[in-house]
Design a protein around this motif. Structure first.
Motif, PDB file in Angstrom:
ATOM      1  N   VAL A 100       0.885  -1.387   0.036  1.00  0.00           N
ATOM      2  CA  VAL A 100      -0.026  -0.299   0.345  1.00  0.00           C
ATOM      3  C   VAL A 100       0.611   1.168  -0.333  1.00  0.00           C
ATOM      4  O   VAL A 100       0.380   2.451  -0.757  1.00  0.00           O
ATOM      5  N   TRP A 101       2.276   1.630   0.942  1.00  0.00           N
ATOM      6  CA  TRP A 101       3.424   2.631   0.606  1.00  0.00           C
ATOM      7  C   TRP A 101       3.999   2.991  -0.298  1.00  0.00           C
ATOM      8  O   TRP A 101       4.001   3.952  -0.810  1.00  0.00           O
ATOM      9  N   ILE A 102       3.981   1.979  -1.355  1.00  0.00           N
ATOM     10  CA  ILE A 102       4.835   1.470  -2.218  1.00  0.00           C
ATOM     11  C   ILE A 102       3.598   2.237  -3.427  1.00  0.00           C
ATOM     12  O   ILE A 102       4.021   2.969  -4.283  1.00  0.00           O
ATOM     13  N   PHE A 103       2.112   2.356  -3.596  1.00  0.00           N
ATOM     14  CA  PHE A 103       1.494   2.909  -4.528  1.00  0.00           C
ATOM     15  C   PHE A 103       0.446   4.088  -4.071  1.00  0.00           C
ATOM     16  O   PHE A 103       0.607   4.140  -4.679  1.00  0.00           O
ATOM     17  N   LEU A 104       0.764   3.942  -2.443  1.00  0.00           N
ATOM     18  CA  LEU A 104       0.193   5.189  -2.563  1.00  0.00           C
ATOM     19  C   LEU A 104       1.005   6.259  -1.909  1.00  0.00           C
ATOM     20  O   LEU A 104      -0.065   7.427  -2.556  1.00  0.00           O
ATOM     21  N   ASP A 109       2.814  10.068  -8.998  1.00  0.00           N
ATOM     22  CA  ASP A 109       3.535  11.210  -9.424  1.00  0.00           C
ATOM     23  C   ASP A 109       2.510  12.032  -9.894  1.00  0.00           C
ATOM     24  O   ASP A 109       3.265  13.100  -9.533  1.00  0.00           O
ATOM     25  N   GLU A 110       1.081  12.072  -9.167  1.00  0.00           N
ATOM     26  CA  GLU A 110       0.176  12.769  -9.404  1.00  0.00           C
ATOM     27  C   GLU A 110      -0.474  12.818  -7.497  1.00  0.00           C
ATOM     28  O   GLU A 110      -0.385  11.604  -6.694  1.00  0.00           O
ATOM     29  N   PRO A 111      -0.632  13.863  -7.652  1.00  0.00           N
ATOM     30  CA  PRO A 111      -1.664  13.944  -5.871  1.00  0.00           C
ATOM     31  C   PRO A 111      -2.530  13.406  -6.237  1.00  0.00           C
ATOM     32  O   PRO A 111      -3.235  12.986  -6.804  1.00  0.00           O
ATOM     33  N   ILE A 112      -2.706  12.966  -4.648  1.00  0.00           N
ATOM     34  CA  ILE A 112      -4.447  12.155  -4.713  1.00  0.00           C
ATOM     35  C   ILE A 112      -5.157  12.992  -4.214  1.00  0.00           C
ATOM     36  O   ILE A 112      -4.999  13.846  -3.900  1.00  0.00           O
ATOM     37  N   LYS A 113      -5.837  12.722  -5.751  1.00  0.00           N
ATOM     38  CA  LYS A 113      -7.422  13.573  -5.100  1.00  0.00           C
ATOM     39  C   LYS A 113      -8.952  12.398  -4.935  1.00  0.00           C
ATOM     40  O   LYS A 113      -9.547  11.656  -5.637  1.00  0.00           O
ATOM     41  N   LEU A 114      -9.308  13.400  -3.248  1.00  0.00           N
ATOM     42  CA  LEU A 114     -11.153  12.532  -3.631  1.00  0.00           C
ATOM     43  C   LEU A 114     -12.193  13.578  -3.503  1.00  0.00           C
ATOM     44  O   LEU A 114     -11.767  14.648  -2.080  1.00  0.00           O
ATOM     45  N   PHE A 115     -12.996  12.983  -3.767  1.00  0.00           N
ATOM     46  CA  PHE A 115     -13.964  13.855  -3.480  1.00  0.00           C
ATOM     47  C   PHE A 115     -13.357  15.220  -4.308  1.00  0.00           C
ATOM     48  O   PHE A 115     -13.930  16.516  -3.570  1.00  0.00           O
ATOM     49  N   ARG A 116     -12.851  15.223  -5.397  1.00  0.00           N
ATOM     50  CA  ARG A 116     -12.264  16.687  -5.841  1.00  0.00           C
ATOM     51  C   ARG A 116     -11.624  17.090  -4.968  1.00  0.00           C
ATOM     52  O   ARG A 116     -11.290  19.101  -4.957  1.00  0.00           O
ATOM     53  N   TYR A 117     -10.992  16.514  -3.888  1.00  0.00           N
ATOM     54  CA  TYR A 117     -10.297  17.838  -2.588  1.00  0.00           C
ATOM     55  C   TYR A 117      -8.731  17.291  -2.833  1.00  0.00           C
ATOM     56  O   TYR A 117      -8.655  15.916  -3.196  1.00  0.00           O
ATOM     57  N   THR A 123      -0.073  14.629   3.969  1.00  0.00           N
ATOM     58  CA  THR A 123      -1.235  13.886   5.068  1.00  0.00           C
ATOM     59  C   THR A 123      -1.204  12.650   4.526  1.00  0.00           C
ATOM     60  O   THR A 123      -1.360  12.262   5.531  1.00  0.00           O
ATOM     61  N   VAL A 124      -0.517  12.397   3.483  1.00  0.00           N
ATOM     62  CA  VAL A 124      -0.413  10.564   2.523  1.00  0.00           C
ATOM     63  C   VAL A 124       0.429  10.020   3.896  1.00  0.00           C
ATOM     64  O   VAL A 124       0.233   8.805   4.373  1.00  0.00           O
TER      65      VAL A 124
END
Length: 188
Positions: A100-104, A109-117, A123-124
């Protein structure tokens, strides 16, 4: 026209391993873990020295934690791994968490987007750290995990205090403009 009794032929008669996807994943793993902050920059012995004051020490800690964040996460994860060798259940949970650490965290390469945020790297890092610690504590290896976390934190803080920050560039554009024509560290 039908071909009764004929054996159907297909280009995908058996499960085909997508070698291109495997090659891309292998390349991303190598690139993600090796080029973010080269280990030789982290352990450059010419850049080691004791701080001159307490404020200098705190400045170094702040700068080095920001600059070597991924490297420090890898160091702490390795210390936790070695502390769990004699706890197979914890080691299995930890192995899944490392994936999970490796993939997240490491290969993104791009920031994680959750519900348009948009969720930033810090934070990750904090969320994954908390999830890792909580799930590992549920596996009844509390003493090992707490000892590993303290050991990892001490190692990180020692390095962050001792590593000079004058040659670190937090802004990649500043690094390219200031080192053009000068010797710089290659990223591979």
């Amino acid at each position: 026209m039908t071909n009764y009794g004929a054996i159907p032929t297909s280009s995908h008669a058996s499960p085909v391993v997508d070698l291109e996807s495997l090659s891309r994943a292998k390349h991303r793993i190598k690139a993600g873990l090796a080029t973010r902050r080269p280990w030789r920059v982290m352990f450059d012995f010419h850049s080691m020295g004791l701080p001159h004051s307490v404020s200098d020490a705190f400045t170094r800690i702040k700068t080095n934690l920001a600059y070597f964040r991924m490297n420090y996460a890898v160091v702490v994860l390795i210390v936790i791994f070695f502390s769990l060798i004699w706890h197979p259940t914890s080691l299995i949970v930890f192995t899944v968490l490392v994936a999970v650490w490796i993939f997240l965290y490491f290969l993104r390469d791009e920031p994680i987007k959750l519900f348009r945020y948009q969720i930033d790297d810090r934070t990750v890092l904090v969320i994954l750290s908390v999830i890792t610690v909580v799930l590992l504590l549920l596996t009844n290896a509390t003493f090992n995990i707490v000892g590993a976390l303290v050991t990892g934190a001490v190692l990180v803080l020692i390095h962050a205090v001792v590593r000079k920050t004058e040659d670190l560039f937090l802004d990649e554009e500043a690094a390219t403009t200031e080192t053009s024509g000068l010797t710089s560290y290659p990223s591979t």
